[in-house]
Design an enzyme around this catalytic site. Structure first.
Site, short mmCIF file in Angstrom:
data_model
loop_
_atom_site.label_atom_id
_atom_site.label_comp_id
_atom_site.label_asym_id
_atom_site.label_seq_id
_atom_site.Cartn_x
_atom_site.Cartn_y
_atom_site.Cartn_z
N GLU A 60 -7.69 4.73 0.46
CA GLU A 60 -7.96 4.14 -0.77
C GLU A 60 -9.29 3.56 -1.13
O GLU A 60 -9.98 3.69 -2.22
CB GLU A 60 -7.22 2.63 -0.88
CG GLU A 60 -5.62 3.26 -0.70
CD GLU A 60 -5.27 2.77 0.76
OE1 GLU A 60 -4.00 2.40 1.06
OE2 GLU A 60 -5.84 3.22 1.75
N CYS A 89 -2.86 -1.64 2.46
CA CYS A 89 -2.99 -2.66 3.46
C CYS A 89 -3.57 -4.03 2.44
O CYS A 89 -3.89 -3.53 1.41
CB CYS A 89 -3.88 -2.30 4.51
SG CYS A 89 -5.59 -2.07 4.31
N CYS A 119 -7.18 -3.05 1.31
CA CYS A 119 -7.13 -2.06 0.19
C CYS A 119 -6.56 -2.63 -1.25
O CYS A 119 -6.97 -2.45 -2.29
CB CYS A 119 -6.62 -0.91 0.48
SG CYS A 119 -7.41 0.14 1.85
N HIS A 172 -10.67 3.50 4.82
CA HIS A 172 -9.41 3.83 4.43
C HIS A 172 -9.45 4.80 3.32
O HIS A 172 -10.43 4.83 2.35
CB HIS A 172 -8.39 2.63 4.04
CG HIS A 172 -7.90 1.70 5.15
ND1 HIS A 172 -7.10 0.65 5.08
CD2 HIS A 172 -8.55 1.89 6.48
CE1 HIS A 172 -7.04 0.26 6.47
NE2 HIS A 172 -7.85 0.90 7.08
#
Length: 146
Positions: free
Chosen positions: A58, A86, A89, A56
């Site tokens: 992040e 999410c 993260c 992701h």
């Protein structure tokens, strides 16, 4: 045009990263880590390109920013993210001890606030920065998938 070094200014840079993801057929989420008005890291989702569910924006930004500062804690740093993190993260941001998280659009299905995720108690959270622009990009991406 946004005032330099404002939340909107840095979120626009995160949106540019999200557009990079969009152009590569990745879910269009971008992230930028800033300390003292200096960008330490920019990233976007790479889950398809890397065939890695943990890639992701992040997660990529946390790793790059940690490398830039030479340490694992992101104290005195702000992460700008186009979409609410999410739970995975949020957990990584918790452990990074980041000082501030600023995100654009909420994620009413998979966002950490919906899934019971926690952020470090000293981390300030700001939501809704350039929310429409962030949300519109996500909507366009998924409309194109249907």
């Amino acid at each position: 045009m946004y005032e330099i070094f404002s939340d909107e200014y840095f979120m626009q840079i995160a949106l540019n990263e999200a557009r990079n993801a969009f152009d590569r057929d990745e879910i269009p989420i971008g992230a930028v880590v800033v300390a003292n008005n200096r960008i330490l890291a920019k990233s976007y989702n790479l889950t398809e390109a890397l065939i890695d569910v943990t890639a992701h924006a992040e997660m990529q930004a946390i790793s790059a920013a940690s490398d830039a500062i030479g340490g694992k804690y992101l104290k005195n740093c702000t992460m700008y993210i186009t979409v609410e993190p999410c739970q995975m993260c949020a957990g990584a941001l918790y452990w990074s001890q980041i000082s501030r998280i600023v995100y654009g659009a909420s994620d009413n299905k998979r966002g950490f606030t919906q899934m019971g995720g926690k952020i470090h108690p000293k981390t300030e959270i700001v939501s809704g920065v350039l929310e429409k622009e962030c949300s519109d990009l996500m909507k366009l991406f998924f409309e194109n998938k249907r």
